[in-house]
Design an enzyme around this catalytic site. Structure first.
Site, PDB file in Angstrom:
ATOM      1  N   LYS A  37     -10.218 -13.693   2.812  1.00 11.83           N
ATOM      2  CA  LYS A  37      -9.445 -12.631   3.193  1.00 11.83           C
ATOM      3  C   LYS A  37     -10.297 -12.689   4.777  1.00 11.83           C
ATOM      4  O   LYS A  37     -11.508 -11.348   4.586  1.00 11.83           O
ATOM      5  CB  LYS A  37      -9.108 -11.911   2.533  1.00 11.83           C
ATOM      6  CG  LYS A  37      -8.207 -10.170   3.584  1.00 11.83           C
ATOM      7  CD  LYS A  37      -8.013  -9.175   2.043  1.00 11.83           C
ATOM      8  CE  LYS A  37      -8.143  -8.322   2.764  1.00 11.83           C
ATOM      9  NZ  LYS A  37      -7.884  -7.301   1.669  1.00 11.83           N
ATOM     10  N   THR A  53      -7.963  -3.609  -2.415  1.00 11.47           N
ATOM     11  CA  THR A  53      -9.139  -2.846  -2.339  1.00 11.47           C
ATOM     12  C   THR A  53      -9.315  -2.683  -3.452  1.00 11.47           C
ATOM     13  O   THR A  53     -10.097  -1.520  -4.028  1.00 11.47           O
ATOM     14  CB  THR A  53      -8.249  -1.590  -1.912  1.00 11.47           C
ATOM     15  OG1 THR A  53      -7.195  -1.478  -0.762  1.00 11.47           O
ATOM     16  CG2 THR A  53      -9.353  -0.646  -1.509  1.00 11.47           C
ATOM     17  N   GLU A  81       0.078  -7.988  -4.113  1.00 11.34           N
ATOM     18  CA  GLU A  81      -0.788  -7.181  -4.328  1.00 11.34           C
ATOM     19  C   GLU A  81      -0.811  -5.691  -4.200  1.00 11.34           C
ATOM     20  O   GLU A  81       0.211  -5.204  -3.163  1.00 11.34           O
ATOM     21  CB  GLU A  81      -2.458  -7.500  -3.679  1.00 11.34           C
ATOM     22  CG  GLU A  81      -2.440  -6.542  -2.248  1.00 11.34           C
ATOM     23  CD  GLU A  81      -3.879  -7.110  -1.504  1.00 11.34           C
ATOM     24  OE1 GLU A  81      -3.975  -6.246  -1.156  1.00 11.34           O
ATOM     25  OE2 GLU A  81      -3.768  -8.100  -0.988  1.00 11.34           O
ATOM     26  N   GLY A 129       0.686  -6.506   5.055  1.00  8.87           N
ATOM     27  CA  GLY A 129       1.289  -4.826   5.495  1.00  8.87           C
ATOM     28  C   GLY A 129       2.475  -3.635   5.996  1.00  8.87           C
ATOM     29  O   GLY A 129       3.517  -4.329   5.031  1.00  8.87           O
ATOM     30  N   GLY A 156      -3.532  -7.941  11.627  1.00  6.62           N
ATOM     31  CA  GLY A 156      -2.668  -7.976  12.976  1.00  6.62           C
ATOM     32  C   GLY A 156      -2.262  -9.873  13.065  1.00  6.62           C
ATOM     33  O   GLY A 156      -1.931 -10.150  13.563  1.00  6.62           O
ATOM     34  N   ARG A 203       0.816  -1.721  -0.078  1.00 11.83           N
ATOM     35  CA  ARG A 203      -0.275   0.143  -0.189  1.00 11.83           C
ATOM     36  C   ARG A 203       0.989   1.005  -0.262  1.00 11.83           C
ATOM     37  O   ARG A 203       2.072   1.323   0.925  1.00 11.83           O
ATOM     38  CB  ARG A 203      -1.089  -0.253   1.322  1.00 11.83           C
ATOM     39  CG  ARG A 203      -2.079   1.265   1.433  1.00 11.83           C
ATOM     40  CD  ARG A 203      -3.022   1.224   2.606  1.00 11.83           C
ATOM     41  NE  ARG A 203      -3.400  -0.210   2.633  1.00 11.83           N
ATOM     42  CZ  ARG A 203      -4.478  -0.973   2.331  1.00 11.83           C
ATOM     43  NH1 ARG A 203      -5.039   0.067   1.496  1.00 11.83           N
ATOM     44  NH2 ARG A 203      -5.230  -2.153   2.569  1.00 11.83           N
TER      45      ARG A 203
END
Length: 201
Positions: free
Chosen positions: A122, A62, A33, A172, A152, A10
């Site tokens: 997911k 997303t 991704e 992430g 988490g 991201r």
């Protein structure tokens, strides 16, 4: 070994895409991704898919609309990950032969996703339901359902998630966030892969 770790990049810039993809693949992470709320995400996906599509599963996160599914396909992506369970997005993904991983958190959402054709689930945000939540949901899911814990989950608790029934993880900020260098990402990826191999090896 094939590691069920999805790198969530991201905020990545297109200028970083190829270098970071190469680093991740070198470290043994071959599912990547680019969330669509990153800067110019379709360019990043195009760069990665063009250079590494034969060696890694490249796609988008997303993903909220069927139009976005088409755009990801157009730039060579093969993986569609969403934060929500949208049967239209799942159906559009499967119609063009890509893999679908919608975000779910309740049994109702899990079964809606599977009925729509999702390849895996997911569990997001994983931190909200924790390993115990996954363990409870796993008990009612069809045998063989692929479950990824996202949000988490990290190298410090891989074993807890695996014991609860998770098959893999989306990672992430523990792996990448804007401002990190390729060397930083390599160091983090190496640690994450080593911990994953200890638990799943």
């Amino acid at each position: 070994m094939s590691r069920n770790i999805v790198a969530i990049l991201r905020g990545i810039q297109p200028s970083e895409a190829e270098e970071l993809a190469r680093v991740l693949i070198d470290c043994g992470i071959t599912k990547i991704e680019v969330p669509l709320n990153s800067p110019d995400p379709f360019s990043s996906i195009r760069h990665m898919a063009r250079s590494f599509g034969a060696h890694a599963l490249i796609g988008a996160g997303t993903v909220l609309t069927t139009d976005d599914v088409k755009r990801v396909q157009d730039v060579g992506g093969e993986l569609i990950v969403s934060p929500d369970c949208n049967p239209e997005v799942i159906a559009a993904t499967k119609q063009v032969g890509m893999l679908s991983y919608p975000g779910v958190m309740t049994p109702t959402e899990c079964f809606a996703a599977l009925r729509a054709g999702a390849d895996g689930l997911k569990i997001f945000p994983g931190s909200l339901i924790g390993p115990e939540g996954i363990k409870a949901i796993r008990a009612v899911l069809p045998a063989g359902t692929e479950v990824l814990a996202v949000g988490g989950a990290g190298p410090d608790n891989f074993a807890d998630w695996k014991a609860a029934g998770a098959d893999g993880f989306g990672i992430g900020s523990a792996l990448y966030k804007p401002g990190l260098t390729a060397s930083d990402v390599r160091e983090r990826a190496t640690h994450i892969v080593a911990e994953y191999d200890l638990v799943f090896g």
